[in-house]
Design an enzyme around this catalytic site. Sequence first.
Site, PDB file in Angstrom:
ATOM      1  N   SER A  55      -0.332 -20.047  -1.120  1.00 55.39           N
ATOM      2  CA  SER A  55      -1.312 -19.178  -1.765  1.00 55.39           C
ATOM      3  C   SER A  55      -2.114 -20.033  -2.731  1.00 55.39           C
ATOM      4  CB  SER A  55      -0.626 -18.023  -2.482  1.00 55.39           C
ATOM      5  OG  SER A  55       0.315 -18.544  -3.391  1.00 55.39           O
ATOM      6  N   LEU A  56      -3.061 -19.407  -3.415  1.00 53.11           N
ATOM      7  CA  LEU A  56      -3.910 -20.165  -4.317  1.00 53.11           C
ATOM      8  C   LEU A  56      -3.605 -19.803  -5.757  1.00 53.11           C
ATOM      9  CD1 LEU A  56      -7.374 -19.850  -2.526  1.00 53.11           C
ATOM     10  CD2 LEU A  56      -5.802 -21.804  -2.505  1.00 53.11           C
TER      11      LEU A  56
ATOM     12  N   GLU B 267     -16.557 -19.704  -1.623  1.00 54.41           N
ATOM     13  CA  GLU B 267     -16.526 -18.690  -0.558  1.00 54.41           C
ATOM     14  C   GLU B 267     -16.058 -17.373  -1.156  1.00 54.41           C
ATOM     15  OE1 GLU B 267     -13.779 -20.174   2.409  1.00 54.41           O
ATOM     16  OE2 GLU B 267     -14.616 -22.192   2.219  1.00 54.41           O
TER      17      GLU B 267
ATOM     18  N   LYS C  59     -13.829 -14.299  -1.516  1.00 52.19           N
ATOM     19  CA  LYS C  59     -12.431 -14.100  -1.171  1.00 52.19           C
ATOM     20  C   LYS C  59     -12.300 -12.709  -0.558  1.00 52.19           C
ATOM     21  CE  LYS C  59      -7.907 -14.495  -3.392  1.00 52.19           C
ATOM     22  NZ  LYS C  59      -7.437 -13.156  -3.075  1.00 52.19           N
TER      23      LYS C  59
ATOM     24  N   ASP D 291     -10.558  -9.406   0.670  1.00 52.15           N
ATOM     25  CA  ASP D 291      -9.358  -8.668   0.274  1.00 52.15           C
ATOM     26  C   ASP D 291      -8.769  -7.997   1.513  1.00 52.15           C
ATOM     27  OD1 ASP D 291      -7.453  -7.735  -1.400  1.00 52.15           O
ATOM     28  OD2 ASP D 291      -8.683  -6.176  -2.314  1.00 52.15           O
TER      29      ASP D 291
ATOM     30  N   LYS E 105     -10.993 -14.868 -10.022  1.00 57.08           N
ATOM     31  CA  LYS E 105     -10.908 -13.405  -9.911  1.00 57.08           C
ATOM     32  C   LYS E 105     -12.072 -12.761 -10.640  1.00 57.08           C
ATOM     33  CE  LYS E 105      -6.987 -12.868  -7.703  1.00 57.08           C
ATOM     34  NZ  LYS E 105      -6.351 -11.594  -7.493  1.00 57.08           N
TER      35      LYS E 105
ATOM     36  N   CYS F 263      -5.021  30.712  -9.384  1.00 58.03           N
ATOM     37  CA  CYS F 263      -6.222  30.061  -8.850  1.00 58.03           C
ATOM     38  C   CYS F 263      -7.358  30.215  -9.858  1.00 58.03           C
ATOM     39  CB  CYS F 263      -6.601  30.692  -7.517  1.00 58.03           C
ATOM     40  SG  CYS F 263      -8.178  30.119  -6.879  1.00 58.03           S
TER      41      CYS F 263
ATOM     42  N   CYS G 227      -3.645  28.125  -3.204  1.00 58.39           N
ATOM     43  CA  CYS G 227      -4.073  29.501  -3.416  1.00 58.39           C
ATOM     44  C   CYS G 227      -3.942  30.156  -2.047  1.00 58.39           C
ATOM     45  CB  CYS G 227      -5.531  29.542  -3.878  1.00 58.39           C
ATOM     46  SG  CYS G 227      -6.249  31.190  -3.755  1.00 58.39           S
TER      47      CYS G 227
ATOM     48  N   CYS H 105     -10.295  34.051  -1.054  1.00 57.09           N
ATOM     49  CA  CYS H 105     -10.711  33.299  -2.235  1.00 57.09           C
ATOM     50  C   CYS H 105     -12.094  32.684  -1.979  1.00 57.09           C
ATOM     51  CB  CYS H 105      -9.694  32.191  -2.523  1.00 57.09           C
ATOM     52  SG  CYS H 105     -10.185  31.096  -3.859  1.00 57.09           S
TER      53      CYS H 105
HETATM   54 ZN   LIG Z   1      -8.243  31.319  -4.988  1.00 51.16          ZN
END
Ligand SMILES: [Zn+2]
Length: 693
Positions: free
Chosen positions: A85-86, A118, A120, A122, A324, A417, A435, A440
């Site tokens: 790794s780096l 470059e 990096k 992810d 980073k 609700c 709910c 509703c």
């Molecule tokens: Zn509701």
Amino acid sequence: MSRGADDAAARVRDLRDAIRHHEERYYIQNDPEISDDEFDRLLHELEQLEADNPDLIAADSPTQRVAGSPIEGFATVEHLMPMLSLDNAYGEDELRAFDDRVRKGAGVGSAAVGYVAELKIDGLSIALTYEDGRLARGATRGDGFRGEEVTANVRTIRAIPLRLRGHVQGRVEVRGEVYLPRAAFARMNQQREVAGEPPFANPRNAAAGTMRNLSPVLVSKRGLSAFTYQLVSLASGGESAEPPGARLHSATLTTMRAWGLPVERHWQPCAGIDEVIAYCQTWAGKRLGLDFDTDGVVVKVDDLAVRERLGSTAKFPRWATAFKFPARQGTTTLRRIAVNVGRTGAVTPYAVLDPIFLAGSTISMATLHNAEDVARKDLREGDRVLIEKGGDVIPKVVKPILPHPEGAVAWQMPAACPVCSSPLRRDEEEVVWRCENTSCPARIQRSLEHFASRSAMNIEGLGESLIEQLIAQGLVRDFADLYKLDATQLENLVVTPREPKSDRSRPRKLGKVGRNVIEQIERSKTNDLSRLIYGVGIRHVGEKAAATLARHFRTMEGVLRASAEMLHTVPEIGPVVAASVRAFADESRNRELVARLQGEGLNMVSQAPPPTSQPGPLAGKVFVLTGTLSDMSREQATEALERLGAKVAGSVSKKTSYLVAGADAGSKLEKARALGVETLDEQAFLQLIIKAS
Ligand SMILES: [Zn+2]
């Protein structure tokens, strides 16, 4: 800064525990609890403490290994060269310190060293082996020495050439990163949500999870991509070996591109550390416009002879570092925890924040996933909170900054609700509160949005705000009401667009737009049955399940009348979906709604070709049914048997394989006994069907 030896030992212990915990969440479970920056900071602190107190270094410290271990299911393969790794660099000062070490190690005095910068990526690190130009193997990084052999999955990634251009002889290892483009990530999470699966936290986890999937077919559909950034040619035998004749890494990148390998195009040669710093500053802001996630810049010495002189430590090459980007994090006040009601009634909390400007935009809301998440983080109204913008644009609340303000109390999911005041309930096995009131208004709004959406009934122009107006003005309460609307009603409908600052924000009549929407609604009547099944929003029934149901049962009536056992016999329909379809069909309100849709002239028939007739698991068997079955009608039993390839005959003969005898079976049962035909009672029959499906 010096510490007492005891303090240091205690802190080292705490850090190791914390790092191990987060390593597990991150590398093994793909479900991190903290940001990468926070994790890196913990590790950085531990490394620093161990460097200051060498007697505290232990073989089992997380600093003494590269990363996690392979997961079961793939063959483990040894890397030809360790994948190191780096080392990381945070900020300008650490980049300059790196440059000082490089120049000292290279013995160039005050002269500038040439670098390559470059972006990096992810994603998930991989090693690709090419033999005489052909892709022979793909392996994940694993612990740096041994990884998982994922050749079949790697081959499905279209960015990776199966054969290199030109005449590349011998064995060459190419290193790179598999990643999920942002658009593919968004699409994937949308599908998971529809299927009732938890979304992935970020594209990196999604890519890692996908590469570990055992089905290359599925992997090929996920839209993974890859970039490559390094060659390890075994002929010359070194970590940084390059193609024959190459003296510069920049030349290697050009060669790799010429071979047809994917190389991220924004890399740049830099004449010294000042140019590197400028590059890092530029991309800290510009990276948001890219279609992939990048969390930093990899800075490498360009001259291969200088690299050789520098060499590597046990963990890192000395000629490279990973800069980073500054964290896209900030702190603000959590004003309120509010809740949102979804289509299925799921009630999810979200954070209302004091507005904060972060990485290019002002944030005033953030997702909180579910009530358990809020409880686990112990977020309270009034807290100072750490906010982070991840790879996508939806920000999240990482954690509260303790202590909580005076008087702040643990948050509770409201009992009712917020829209319709019905009591909220939680299924025992779920973390989701709901709910349960199907009337509703919030649920109706979301249901209609889903019904009209592109992958459901695809009614263009019928969006969130128009639906809101239609509900508010009492014109629409359910799907069927949409088909009662007429052009005049919609043309005259007065709407207020949402953007408060735009010129068009004054209330106005819909006019021609309304007429178009009516045309779209009318057109949707002829949609295939699968769209309608998906559109009515049966829980757990995603696009794919809807299409399967339509293809198998042919009509809406067929779907609604199918017993749970019959649903079970359909390939790809699991018990959860089957139970959910039954629950939907058993609700008289739903049946009435479907009847009204039919009355409005909606297509209720599948236009897809029927399932291909392969010999079913009961092919060659002849069944005779007699008596009354309690769980299904004779027709339903017949349909289930025929779907499994069996024949259903009217009378018992020597050719009969099974007689299914329900209650009050008469002469057929006697005849079967006389002929020695095996008889099954209803229970045994159901088990046979379930086993065969
Ligand atoms: Zn509701």
